[in-house]
Design a protein around this motif. Structure first.
Motif, mmCIF file in Angstrom:
data_model
loop_
_atom_site.group_PDB
_atom_site.id
_atom_site.type_symbol
_atom_site.label_atom_id
_atom_site.label_comp_id
_atom_site.label_asym_id
_atom_site.label_seq_id
_atom_site.Cartn_x
_atom_site.Cartn_y
_atom_site.Cartn_z
ATOM 1 N N VAL A 57 0.832 -1.193 0.000
ATOM 2 C CA VAL A 57 0.000 0.000 0.000
ATOM 3 C C VAL A 57 0.873 1.251 0.000
ATOM 4 N N GLU A 58 1.934 1.233 0.800
ATOM 5 C CA GLU A 58 2.822 2.385 0.879
ATOM 6 C C GLU A 58 3.500 2.649 -0.462
ATOM 7 N N ARG A 59 3.946 1.593 -1.119
ATOM 8 C CA ARG A 59 4.632 1.744 -2.407
ATOM 9 C C ARG A 59 3.660 2.261 -3.474
ATOM 10 N N VAL A 60 2.451 1.757 -3.467
ATOM 11 C CA VAL A 60 1.450 2.215 -4.429
ATOM 12 C C VAL A 60 1.158 3.696 -4.208
ATOM 13 N N ARG A 61 1.015 4.102 -2.948
ATOM 14 C CA ARG A 61 0.760 5.513 -2.651
ATOM 15 C C ARG A 61 1.926 6.389 -3.115
ATOM 16 N N GLU A 62 3.141 5.940 -2.877
ATOM 17 C CA GLU A 62 4.325 6.692 -3.301
ATOM 18 C C GLU A 62 4.360 6.820 -4.822
ATOM 19 N N LEU A 63 4.084 5.745 -5.521
ATOM 20 C CA LEU A 63 4.072 5.786 -6.986
ATOM 21 C C LEU A 63 2.952 6.684 -7.514
ATOM 22 N N GLU A 64 1.803 6.652 -6.853
ATOM 23 C CA GLU A 64 0.709 7.536 -7.252
ATOM 24 C C GLU A 64 1.091 8.998 -7.041
ATOM 25 N N ARG A 65 1.769 9.298 -5.930
ATOM 26 C CA ARG A 65 2.224 10.658 -5.658
ATOM 27 C C ARG A 65 3.220 11.104 -6.720
ATOM 28 N N GLN A 66 4.162 10.225 -7.059
ATOM 29 C CA GLN A 66 5.145 10.543 -8.088
ATOM 30 C C GLN A 66 4.467 10.776 -9.438
ATOM 31 N N LEU A 67 3.470 9.964 -9.731
ATOM 32 C CA LEU A 67 2.743 10.112 -10.990
ATOM 33 C C LEU A 67 2.024 11.458 -11.053
ATOM 34 N N ARG A 68 1.348 11.839 -9.963
ATOM 35 C CA ARG A 68 0.672 13.140 -9.932
ATOM 36 C C ARG A 68 1.681 14.280 -10.114
ATOM 37 N N GLU A 69 2.830 14.148 -9.472
ATOM 38 C CA GLU A 69 3.875 15.168 -9.595
ATOM 39 C C GLU A 69 4.366 15.272 -11.041
ATOM 40 N N LYS A 70 4.602 14.150 -11.675
ATOM 41 C CA LYS A 70 5.060 14.142 -13.069
ATOM 42 C C LYS A 70 3.987 14.680 -14.005
ATOM 43 N N GLU A 71 2.740 14.340 -13.742
ATOM 44 C CA GLU A 71 1.646 14.855 -14.568
ATOM 45 C C GLU A 71 1.559 16.372 -14.449
ATOM 46 N N GLN A 72 1.761 16.905 -13.245
ATOM 47 C CA GLN A 72 1.745 18.354 -13.046
ATOM 48 C C GLN A 72 2.914 19.004 -13.776
ATOM 49 N N GLN A 73 4.095 18.390 -13.692
ATOM 50 C CA GLN A 73 5.248 18.917 -14.413
ATOM 51 C C GLN A 73 4.998 18.927 -15.917
ATOM 52 N N LEU A 74 4.401 17.867 -16.409
ATOM 53 C CA LEU A 74 4.089 17.777 -17.835
ATOM 54 C C LEU A 74 3.093 18.861 -18.249
ATOM 55 N N ALA A 75 2.072 19.073 -17.446
ATOM 56 C CA ALA A 75 1.084 20.109 -17.737
ATOM 57 C C ALA A 75 1.745 21.488 -17.727
ATOM 58 N N ASP A 76 2.629 21.736 -16.759
ATOM 59 C CA ASP A 76 3.341 23.013 -16.696
ATOM 60 C C ASP A 76 4.204 23.218 -17.940
ATOM 61 N N MET A 77 4.894 22.175 -18.355
ATOM 62 C CA MET A 77 5.750 22.274 -19.532
ATOM 63 C C MET A 77 4.923 22.489 -20.803
ATOM 64 N N ALA A 78 3.778 21.853 -20.892
ATOM 65 C CA ALA A 78 2.910 22.039 -22.050
ATOM 66 C C ALA A 78 2.435 23.487 -22.114
ATOM 67 N N GLU A 79 2.112 24.063 -20.977
ATOM 68 C CA GLU A 79 1.691 25.455 -20.927
ATOM 69 C C GLU A 79 2.843 26.382 -21.342
ATOM 70 N N GLU A 80 4.043 26.086 -20.848
ATOM 71 C CA GLU A 80 5.211 26.879 -21.223
ATOM 72 C C GLU A 80 5.475 26.785 -22.723
ATOM 73 N N MET A 81 5.332 25.598 -23.289
ATOM 74 C CA MET A 81 5.542 25.413 -24.730
ATOM 75 C C MET A 81 4.535 26.225 -25.536
ATOM 76 N N ALA A 82 3.303 26.256 -25.079
ATOM 77 C CA ALA A 82 2.275 27.035 -25.779
ATOM 78 C C ALA A 82 2.643 28.517 -25.761
ATOM 79 N N ILE A 83 3.142 29.006 -24.649
ATOM 80 C CA ILE A 83 3.552 30.412 -24.541
ATOM 81 C C ILE A 83 4.730 30.691 -25.478
ATOM 82 N N VAL A 84 5.710 29.799 -25.492
ATOM 83 C CA VAL A 84 6.878 29.970 -26.363
ATOM 84 C C VAL A 84 6.459 29.969 -27.835
ATOM 85 N N LYS A 85 5.535 29.092 -28.199
ATOM 86 C CA LYS A 85 5.048 29.055 -29.583
ATOM 87 C C LYS A 85 4.363 30.363 -29.963
ATOM 88 N N LYS A 86 3.535 30.876 -29.064
ATOM 89 C CA LYS A 86 2.857 32.140 -29.341
ATOM 90 C C LYS A 86 3.866 33.272 -29.481
#
Length: 79
Positions: free
Chosen positions: A40-69
């Protein structure tokens, strides 16, 4: 337990102990550190890491859109 071909559920039933207990023991005492254990602990840790990576990806996608504009604006100067 790690060297057996039986599942945790099968071993728990055979030993008449809760499967959760076996999972906890496996996570605590396993001899093969690279072997994945779905505690359970490992699954929670992996889920936390996944949410963190998804947020980083969303932030980078937003930055890319700004750079393109910005690139579009600066590459087409008004005469």
């Amino acid at each position: 337990m790690q060297e057996q071909t039986k599942t945790v559920a099968e071993l728990a039933q055979e030993l008449d102990i809760p499967a959760k207990t076996l999972h906890q023991w496996l996570g605590k005492y396993r001899q093969f550190p690279d072997e994945p254990v779905a505690s359970v602990e490992r699954v929670r840790e992996l889920e936390r890491q996944l949410r963190e990576k998804e947020q980083q990806l969303a932030d980078m996608a937003e930055e890319m859109a700004i750079v393109k504009k910005a690139g579009h604006i600066f590459s087409n100067p008004k005469n």
